[in-house]
Design a protein around this motif. Structure first.
Motif, PDB file in Angstrom:
ATOM      1  N   VAL A 234      -3.130  12.032  53.452  1.00  0.00           N
ATOM      2  CA  VAL A 234      -2.813  11.188  54.616  1.00  0.00           C
ATOM      3  C   VAL A 234      -1.670  11.786  55.438  1.00  0.00           C
ATOM      4  O   VAL A 234      -1.801  12.003  56.639  1.00  0.00           O
ATOM      5  CB  VAL A 234      -2.470   9.748  54.174  1.00  0.00           C
ATOM      6  CG1 VAL A 234      -2.142   8.861  55.376  1.00  0.00           C
ATOM      7  CG2 VAL A 234      -3.614   9.146  53.372  1.00  0.00           C
ATOM      8  N   CYS A 235      -0.519  12.053  54.766  1.00  0.00           N
ATOM      9  CA  CYS A 235       0.644  12.503  55.541  1.00  0.00           C
ATOM     10  C   CYS A 235       0.784  14.034  55.580  1.00  0.00           C
ATOM     11  O   CYS A 235       1.657  14.564  56.268  1.00  0.00           O
ATOM     12  CB  CYS A 235       1.921  11.856  54.999  1.00  0.00           C
ATOM     13  SG  CYS A 235       2.232  12.303  53.275  1.00  0.00           S
ATOM     14  N   ASN A 236      -0.081  14.728  54.844  1.00  0.00           N
ATOM     15  CA  ASN A 236      -0.098  16.195  54.820  1.00  0.00           C
ATOM     16  C   ASN A 236       1.211  16.817  54.319  1.00  0.00           C
ATOM     17  O   ASN A 236       1.494  17.983  54.600  1.00  0.00           O
ATOM     18  CB  ASN A 236      -0.420  16.770  56.217  1.00  0.00           C
ATOM     19  CG  ASN A 236      -1.829  16.428  56.644  1.00  0.00           C
ATOM     20  OD1 ASN A 236      -2.732  16.411  55.801  1.00  0.00           O
ATOM     21  ND2 ASN A 236      -2.008  16.139  57.915  1.00  0.00           N
TER      22      ASN A 236
ATOM     23  N   PHE B 283      -3.198  12.138  47.009  1.00  0.00           N
ATOM     24  CA  PHE B 283      -2.362  11.193  47.764  1.00  0.00           C
ATOM     25  C   PHE B 283      -0.966  11.154  47.189  1.00  0.00           C
ATOM     26  O   PHE B 283      -0.802  11.208  45.963  1.00  0.00           O
ATOM     27  CB  PHE B 283      -2.946   9.775  47.673  1.00  0.00           C
ATOM     28  CG  PHE B 283      -4.296   9.643  48.300  1.00  0.00           C
ATOM     29  CD1 PHE B 283      -4.428   9.385  49.661  1.00  0.00           C
ATOM     30  CD2 PHE B 283      -5.450   9.771  47.536  1.00  0.00           C
ATOM     31  CE1 PHE B 283      -5.683   9.254  50.232  1.00  0.00           C
ATOM     32  CE2 PHE B 283      -6.700   9.645  48.107  1.00  0.00           C
ATOM     33  CZ  PHE B 283      -6.819   9.385  49.459  1.00  0.00           C
ATOM     34  N   CYS B 284       0.048  11.045  48.070  1.00  0.00           N
ATOM     35  CA  CYS B 284       1.396  10.770  47.596  1.00  0.00           C
ATOM     36  C   CYS B 284       1.426   9.309  47.147  1.00  0.00           C
ATOM     37  O   CYS B 284       0.492   8.562  47.451  1.00  0.00           O
ATOM     38  CB  CYS B 284       2.432  11.038  48.690  1.00  0.00           C
ATOM     39  SG  CYS B 284       2.325   9.892  50.075  1.00  0.00           S
ATOM     40  N   PHE B 285       2.483   8.884  46.434  1.00  0.00           N
ATOM     41  CA  PHE B 285       2.450   7.548  45.841  1.00  0.00           C
ATOM     42  C   PHE B 285       2.256   6.416  46.868  1.00  0.00           C
ATOM     43  O   PHE B 285       1.376   5.567  46.688  1.00  0.00           O
ATOM     44  CB  PHE B 285       3.708   7.306  44.986  1.00  0.00           C
ATOM     45  CG  PHE B 285       3.628   6.026  44.226  1.00  0.00           C
ATOM     46  CD1 PHE B 285       2.774   5.899  43.124  1.00  0.00           C
ATOM     47  CD2 PHE B 285       4.370   4.914  44.623  1.00  0.00           C
ATOM     48  CE1 PHE B 285       2.675   4.706  42.445  1.00  0.00           C
ATOM     49  CE2 PHE B 285       4.267   3.717  43.938  1.00  0.00           C
ATOM     50  CZ  PHE B 285       3.423   3.618  42.841  1.00  0.00           C
ATOM     51  N   PRO B 286       3.079   6.427  47.978  1.00  0.00           N
ATOM     52  CA  PRO B 286       2.886   5.327  48.950  1.00  0.00           C
ATOM     53  C   PRO B 286       1.465   5.308  49.526  1.00  0.00           C
ATOM     54  O   PRO B 286       0.870   4.241  49.693  1.00  0.00           O
ATOM     55  CB  PRO B 286       3.900   5.624  50.056  1.00  0.00           C
ATOM     56  CG  PRO B 286       4.856   6.590  49.481  1.00  0.00           C
ATOM     57  CD  PRO B 286       4.146   7.358  48.408  1.00  0.00           C
ATOM     58  N   HIS B 287       0.919   6.496  49.803  1.00  0.00           N
ATOM     59  CA  HIS B 287      -0.422   6.516  50.390  1.00  0.00           C
ATOM     60  C   HIS B 287      -1.502   6.227  49.367  1.00  0.00           C
ATOM     61  O   HIS B 287      -2.568   5.707  49.712  1.00  0.00           O
ATOM     62  CB  HIS B 287      -0.664   7.844  51.119  1.00  0.00           C
ATOM     63  CG  HIS B 287       0.114   7.912  52.393  1.00  0.00           C
ATOM     64  ND1 HIS B 287       0.947   8.969  52.726  1.00  0.00           N
ATOM     65  CD2 HIS B 287       0.230   7.009  53.413  1.00  0.00           C
ATOM     66  CE1 HIS B 287       1.533   8.721  53.882  1.00  0.00           C
ATOM     67  NE2 HIS B 287       1.111   7.528  54.318  1.00  0.00           N
ATOM     68  N   LEU B 288      -1.188   6.543  48.108  1.00  0.00           N
ATOM     69  CA  LEU B 288      -2.141   6.181  47.049  1.00  0.00           C
ATOM     70  C   LEU B 288      -2.249   4.657  46.959  1.00  0.00           C
ATOM     71  O   LEU B 288      -3.347   4.096  46.853  1.00  0.00           O
ATOM     72  CB  LEU B 288      -1.674   6.746  45.704  1.00  0.00           C
ATOM     73  CG  LEU B 288      -2.554   6.318  44.525  1.00  0.00           C
ATOM     74  CD1 LEU B 288      -3.880   7.081  44.541  1.00  0.00           C
ATOM     75  CD2 LEU B 288      -1.843   6.518  43.195  1.00  0.00           C
TER      76      LEU B 288
HETATM   77 ZN   LIG Z   1       1.318  10.773  51.795  1.00  0.00          ZN
END
Ligand SMILES: [Zn+2]
Ligand SMILES: [Zn+2]
Length: 203
Positions: free
Chosen positions: A12-14, A29-34
């Motif tokens: 999502v945030c690359n 995915f990073c944790f917030p985006h997961l």
């Molecule tokens: Zn992310």
């Protein structure tokens, strides 16, 4: 659903972060985006459950109210139209018969009144003879005969289809009823208006 991974790019945030792999879509995915990704999946699941419940409710309603189907509506409409058509034709036929009979009786009545007048005149003058009596006797017999032999009025069935027959067909084997394969309903004018003649009028 997810597995922790070492540093990788978040889908999502690359950004290069500690990421988690989603087995469903194979993205990192990073944790917030997961968390957001999972929330979205949960929302979708809720929607599916909701649709599923609604569909179950629809099936229950359909089963409880089989009369509300569009096809039943069509059959009901056909039935109503057919009955209206029959009632209209019956009413028109009754009116025609009554009109004809009234006219025929009026004609006979007119002749009878004329004869009555003449008879009254002769009685008043008190000059009747055998010729007059014979004449009146003959006239009266004629009028009586006219009344009892009114031209007959008959009712005939039409060989053409008065109301179109409807039938129910299904191409789906499992939907075919066990006993009759086709349900048909027929109403024709002939079956309702059977031929008959009026008997002579008796008073
Ligand atoms: Zn992310
Ligand atoms: Zn995913």
């Amino acid at each position: 659903m997810t597995t922790a991974n070492s540093k990788a790019q978040c889908f999502v945030c690359n950004k290069e972060k500690n990421t988690y792999n989603c087995k469903g879509c194979s993205n990192e995915f990073c944790f917030p985006h997961l968390t957001k990704h999972r929330q979205r999946i949960e929302t979708q699941l809720e929607e599916i459950i909701n649709d599923h419940d609604q569909f179950r409710q629809t099936i229950i309603q359909q089963k409880q109210n089989p009369h509300n189907s569009c096809l039943i509506e069509q059959i009901n409409q056909w039935e109503t139209n057919a009955i209206e058509k029959i009632q209209q034709t019956a009413q028109q036929s009754r009116e025609t018969v009554m009109k004809l009979r009234r006219k025929l009786i009026d004609d006979v009545k007119k002749n009878f009144i004329e004869l009555s007048e003449k008879l009254k005149e002769i009685c008043q003058e008190n000059e009747s003879n055998e010729i007059d009596l014979n004449h009146f006797q003959l006239k009266l017999t004629q009028i009586t005969k006219e009344l009892f032999t009114l031209p007959s009025i008959s009712i005939e069935g039409d060989s053409q289809k008065f109301i179109n027959k409807i039938s129910v067909h299904s191409v789906v084997d499992s939907y075919q009823p066990k006993h009759p394969t086709t349900n048909t309903a027929t109403i024709s004018k002939k079956s309702i208006l059977t031929q008959f003649q009026f008997k002579p009028l008796t008073i």
